[in-house]
Design a protein around this motif. Structure first.
Motif, PDB file in Angstrom:
ATOM      1  N   GLN A  62     -82.286 -27.899   7.569  1.00  0.00           N
ATOM      2  CA  GLN A  62     -82.636 -27.717   6.159  1.00  0.00           C
ATOM      3  C   GLN A  62     -82.482 -26.250   5.751  1.00  0.00           C
ATOM      4  OE1 GLN A  62     -86.564 -29.415   6.531  1.00  0.00           O
ATOM      5  NE2 GLN A  62     -86.002 -31.200   5.297  1.00  0.00           N
ATOM      6  N   GLU A  63     -82.900 -25.348   6.608  1.00  0.00           N
ATOM      7  CA  GLU A  63     -82.779 -23.923   6.311  1.00  0.00           C
ATOM      8  C   GLU A  63     -81.309 -23.509   6.281  1.00  0.00           C
ATOM      9  OE1 GLU A  63     -85.309 -20.247   5.918  1.00  0.00           O
ATOM     10  OE2 GLU A  63     -85.120 -22.238   5.095  1.00  0.00           O
ATOM     11  N   ALA A  64     -80.497 -24.048   7.172  1.00  0.00           N
ATOM     12  CA  ALA A  64     -79.062 -23.753   7.172  1.00  0.00           C
ATOM     13  C   ALA A  64     -78.414 -24.272   5.890  1.00  0.00           C
ATOM     14  CB  ALA A  64     -78.395 -24.363   8.408  1.00  0.00           C
ATOM     15  N   GLU A  65     -78.823 -25.445   5.439  1.00  0.00           N
ATOM     16  CA  GLU A  65     -78.290 -25.973   4.175  1.00  0.00           C
ATOM     17  C   GLU A  65     -78.729 -25.094   3.003  1.00  0.00           C
ATOM     18  OE1 GLU A  65     -76.207 -27.641   1.398  1.00  0.00           O
ATOM     19  OE2 GLU A  65     -75.907 -28.077   3.505  1.00  0.00           O
ATOM     20  N   SER A  66     -79.940 -24.569   3.059  1.00  0.00           N
ATOM     21  CA  SER A  66     -80.405 -23.631   2.037  1.00  0.00           C
ATOM     22  C   SER A  66     -79.531 -22.373   2.028  1.00  0.00           C
ATOM     23  CB  SER A  66     -81.866 -23.267   2.308  1.00  0.00           C
ATOM     24  OG  SER A  66     -82.315 -22.281   1.421  1.00  0.00           O
ATOM     25  N   ALA A  67     -79.158 -21.906   3.206  1.00  0.00           N
ATOM     26  CA  ALA A  67     -78.282 -20.732   3.311  1.00  0.00           C
ATOM     27  C   ALA A  67     -76.902 -21.050   2.728  1.00  0.00           C
ATOM     28  CB  ALA A  67     -78.165 -20.288   4.771  1.00  0.00           C
ATOM     29  N   ALA A  68     -76.386 -22.248   2.983  1.00  0.00           N
ATOM     30  CA  ALA A  68     -75.094 -22.648   2.425  1.00  0.00           C
ATOM     31  C   ALA A  68     -75.163 -22.747   0.902  1.00  0.00           C
ATOM     32  CB  ALA A  68     -74.640 -23.977   3.037  1.00  0.00           C
ATOM     33  N   GLU A  69     -76.270 -23.221   0.391  1.00  0.00           N
ATOM     34  CA  GLU A  69     -76.457 -23.297  -1.066  1.00  0.00           C
ATOM     35  C   GLU A  69     -76.493 -21.891  -1.668  1.00  0.00           C
ATOM     36  OE1 GLU A  69     -76.737 -24.742  -4.874  1.00  0.00           O
ATOM     37  OE2 GLU A  69     -76.123 -25.749  -3.034  1.00  0.00           O
ATOM     38  N   PHE A  70     -77.130 -20.958  -0.972  1.00  0.00           N
ATOM     39  CA  PHE A  70     -77.123 -19.558  -1.411  1.00  0.00           C
ATOM     40  C   PHE A  70     -75.688 -19.051  -1.507  1.00  0.00           C
ATOM     41  CE2 PHE A  70     -76.783 -15.093  -0.168  1.00  0.00           C
ATOM     42  CZ  PHE A  70     -77.499 -14.491  -1.194  1.00  0.00           C
ATOM     43  N   VAL A  71     -74.849 -19.402  -0.534  1.00  0.00           N
ATOM     44  CA  VAL A  71     -73.439 -19.004  -0.549  1.00  0.00           C
ATOM     45  C   VAL A  71     -72.742 -19.577  -1.778  1.00  0.00           C
ATOM     46  CG1 VAL A  71     -71.203 -19.311   0.598  1.00  0.00           C
ATOM     47  CG2 VAL A  71     -73.218 -18.676   1.942  1.00  0.00           C
ATOM     48  N   ARG A  72     -72.929 -20.874  -2.022  1.00  0.00           N
ATOM     49  CA  ARG A  72     -72.272 -21.511  -3.171  1.00  0.00           C
ATOM     50  C   ARG A  72     -72.656 -20.815  -4.475  1.00  0.00           C
ATOM     51  NH1 ARG A  72     -72.709 -25.937   0.283  1.00  0.00           N
ATOM     52  NH2 ARG A  72     -74.829 -26.485  -0.261  1.00  0.00           N
TER      53      ARG A  72
END
Length: 150
Positions: A62-72
């Protein structure tokens, strides 16, 4: 061929994204942008959420997906869009180690990183994620100076 860009939260990623995007366009290749949430930040986030009884524990995924969303969001903010030639990736762990591992996975033509304006003494005393990346990867590293106004 691929261009890998590594961005952080604490500094604005504008120059890193712009430089990486220009390289990807010049070489007509895809751009992978990664953001790594340090393990200790993940642990802090998880503890805060666990204190709230209505929220279950936060997972690394979940935290990694949050990081990917930050990238987007960062890419959209800088470039005005997030297109099919760009891939967002999020990781949790030691930033330098995770970025080098990501480079090893995708074997990029270039790794684009930002480095703060810092003296040699500051880098020696406090360490440097960009310095560690340069020392531990065999790929071409493009480093751009970043600051708080970027």
């Amino acid at each position: 061929m691929v261009v890998l860009a590594a961005i952080g939260e604490e500094r604005h990623p504008k120059k890193v994204i712009e430089t990486a995007h220009e390289l990807a366009q010049r070489y007509e290749t895809r751009l992978v942008v990664v953001h790594v949430i340090p393990r200790e930040d993940f642990e802090s986030h998880r503890q805060l959420l666990e204190q709230r009884s209505e929220l279950d524990g936060l997972t690394v995924d979940q935290e990694a997906e949050s990081a990917a969303e930050f990238v987007r969001l960062a890419v959209e903010n800088v470039l005005g869009e997030f297109d099919d030639a760009i891939e967002a990736r999020g990781r949790v762990g030691n930033p330098a180690e995770e970025i080098v591992a990501e480079a090893d996975r995708i074997e990029p033509q270039f790794v684009v990183i930002g480095r703060p304006q810092a003296s040699r003494i500051e880098k020696t005393v406090f360490g440097s994620v960009p310095q560690s990346i340069v020392q531990n990867t065999e790929y071409n590293v493009v480093s751009t100076v970043i600051g708080t106004d970027d």
